[in-house]
Scaffold this motif. Structure first.
Motif, PDB file in Angstrom:
ATOM      1  N   ASP A 182       0.847  -1.191   0.000  1.00 14.34           N
ATOM      2  CA  ASP A 182       0.000   0.000   0.000  1.00 14.34           C
ATOM      3  C   ASP A 182       0.886   1.245   0.000  1.00 14.34           C
ATOM      4  O   ASP A 182       0.604   2.220  -0.697  1.00 14.34           O
ATOM      5  CB  ASP A 182      -0.896   0.015   1.236  1.00 14.34           C
ATOM      6  N   GLU A 210      -6.639   7.015   1.496  1.00 10.58           N
ATOM      7  CA  GLU A 210      -8.040   6.726   1.788  1.00 10.58           C
ATOM      8  C   GLU A 210      -8.929   7.894   1.380  1.00 10.58           C
ATOM      9  O   GLU A 210     -10.018   7.703   0.829  1.00 10.58           O
ATOM     10  CB  GLU A 210      -8.197   6.405   3.274  1.00 10.58           C
ATOM     11  N   GLY A 244      -9.121   7.957  -2.523  1.00 17.46           N
ATOM     12  CA  GLY A 244      -9.489   6.721  -3.197  1.00 17.46           C
ATOM     13  C   GLY A 244      -8.326   5.950  -3.791  1.00 17.46           C
ATOM     14  O   GLY A 244      -8.521   4.985  -4.538  1.00 17.46           O
ATOM     15  N   ALA A 298      -7.838   2.065  -2.479  1.00 16.63           N
ATOM     16  CA  ALA A 298      -8.682   1.073  -3.155  1.00 16.63           C
ATOM     17  C   ALA A 298      -8.175   0.800  -4.565  1.00 16.63           C
ATOM     18  O   ALA A 298      -8.172  -0.348  -5.027  1.00 16.63           O
ATOM     19  CB  ALA A 298     -10.131   1.557  -3.195  1.00 16.63           C
ATOM     20  N   GLN A 299      -7.716   1.845  -5.258  1.00 17.99           N
ATOM     21  CA  GLN A 299      -7.184   1.672  -6.605  1.00 17.99           C
ATOM     22  C   GLN A 299      -5.949   0.784  -6.599  1.00 17.99           C
ATOM     23  O   GLN A 299      -5.794  -0.098  -7.441  1.00 17.99           O
ATOM     24  CB  GLN A 299      -6.844   3.038  -7.209  1.00 17.99           C
ATOM     25  N   ARG A 340      -5.076  -1.472  -4.369  1.00 18.46           N
ATOM     26  CA  ARG A 340      -5.399  -2.859  -4.015  1.00 18.46           C
ATOM     27  C   ARG A 340      -6.106  -3.572  -5.161  1.00 18.46           C
ATOM     28  O   ARG A 340      -5.892  -4.771  -5.381  1.00 18.46           O
ATOM     29  CB  ARG A 340      -6.238  -2.873  -2.739  1.00 18.46           C
ATOM     30  N   THR A 341      -6.935  -2.849  -5.905  1.00 20.08           N
ATOM     31  CA  THR A 341      -7.587  -3.452  -7.070  1.00 20.08           C
ATOM     32  C   THR A 341      -6.553  -3.796  -8.135  1.00 20.08           C
ATOM     33  O   THR A 341      -6.598  -4.883  -8.742  1.00 20.08           O
ATOM     34  CB  THR A 341      -8.643  -2.495  -7.652  1.00 20.08           C
TER      35      THR A 341
END
Length: 338
Positions: free
Chosen positions: A163, A253, A256, A259-260, A262-263
């Motif tokens: 991350d 966080e 965003g 999340a990007q 991790r995707t």
């Protein structure tokens, strides 16, 4: 020997280190039960904050990792460490020295340390690192610290697995900015000049700050990697390092980005698994008449290699091939076994 995966996962969630170790061993050994393990872990993962630490040999990665463990433990976090060591090209083994440097945490039930050998895989990580990280995440650790082997300028795989990526430098290692050139300069979210009690630390930090200023233009609100000076062996500056990590996490966080990332990480993992499966199926064709027939048509001039590859892909998958040229761009063939 077949293991009871549901029971093993339940024990890992309860903090049993032997269960965690067994799950990672199943991952490293590419166990026939690997799919069952991953299916059981899928609903449990996605909560740990994954921090990658990379840098050239001798900058103090293990000492810095140990210092971060202490800082996060003081904050009440459960911490796992995945330390990757290079494999011997002769015996295949590895001196897992990171455990020696982190021995002070060995008796802490809130800390789990696992060493992994690269087994010849390039990029600074072991090929099974993504699945091992998922095991630690699903086991309920709040923070997973991934320490790479001592890497060069192009071995930047950790940026695709963490991350937040931390790049460590130290003064007195030749050109102060050498270790941060090219690829490594581009992957850092936080930069740490360790061994800052040595002569040249301020100069290294200034040069690094100048190099970052020459990088891509940033819009207002974009993240600018901070530079933190530490003396990890004495615990100096470590709290500032943790603060920088937490600020980056909060920024991700808010925008965003977390999340990007991790995707994108999950997409690369799926691609790796699919490509590896196809490679194994192609390997099974060696000596097969279909592959020989395609090769003969290429030699005779009746078929070009890309058209032959299209036919091969179509035969393996039932889908039309589309071999436009050699793969390019970051992430192609990412993290596949050597």
């Amino acid at each position: 020997m077949k293991v009871d995966v549901p029971t093993l996962v339940e024990q890992a969630r309860l903090g049993r280190p032997r269960a965690v170790a067994r799950l990672i061993s199943l991952v490293e050994g590419a166990s026939p039960q690997l799919r069952e393990v991953m299916a059981a872990l899928a609903p449990l993962a996605g909560h740990a904050y994954v921090v990658g630490l990379t840098g050239s040999p001798g900058v103090g990665k293990s000492t810095s990792t140990s210092a971060l463990v202490s800082a996060y433990r003081k904050a009440g976090k459960r911490v796992a460490v995945l330390a990757v060591d290079p494999s011997s090209p002769f015996s295949g083994g590895a001196l897992l020295g990171d455990r020696i440097r982190m021995s002070e945490h060995a008796s802490d039930p809130g800390v789990y340390i696992r060493s992994m050998a690269t087994r010849g895989h390039l990029g600074g990580l072991a090929w099974s690192a993504p699945q091992a990280i998922r095991v630690l995440d699903a086991a309920g650790f709040d923070v997973v610290l991934v320490e790479t082997v001592g890497v060069g300028q192009s071995e930047v795989e950790i940026a695709s697995q963490a991350d937040t990526s931390v790049v460590l430098l130290a003064p007195g290692m030749g050109d102060g900015i050498q270790a941060a050139k090219a690829g490594i300069l581009e992957i850092g979210d936080v930069y740490v000049v360790n061994k800052a009690d040595r002569d040249g630390a301020d100069a290294t930090a200034r040069e690094l700050n100048h190099m970052l200023g020459l990088g891509e233009s940033r819009e207002p609100g974009d993240w600018r990697p901070p530079i933190v000076k530490t003396v990890a062996a004495r615990g100096e500056g470590v709290d500032e390092g943790v603060e920088a990590l937490e600020k980056h996490r909060a920024w991700m966080e808010e925008h965003g980005v977390l999340a990007q990332r991790r995707t994108a990480r999950a997409a690369r993992e799926v691609e790796t698994i699919a490509v590896t499966a196809l490679r194994e199926r192609i390997a099974d064709l060696h000596g097969d008449r279909r592959l020989d027939a395609l090769a003969e048509r290429i030699v005779s001039g009746g078929l070009d290699p890309y058209a032959a590859a299209d036919e091969l892909v179509a035969g393996l998958t039932g889908l039309p091939g589309d071999s436009q040229g050699p793969p390019s761009g970051p992430g192609r063939g990412y993290a596949s076994p050597a």
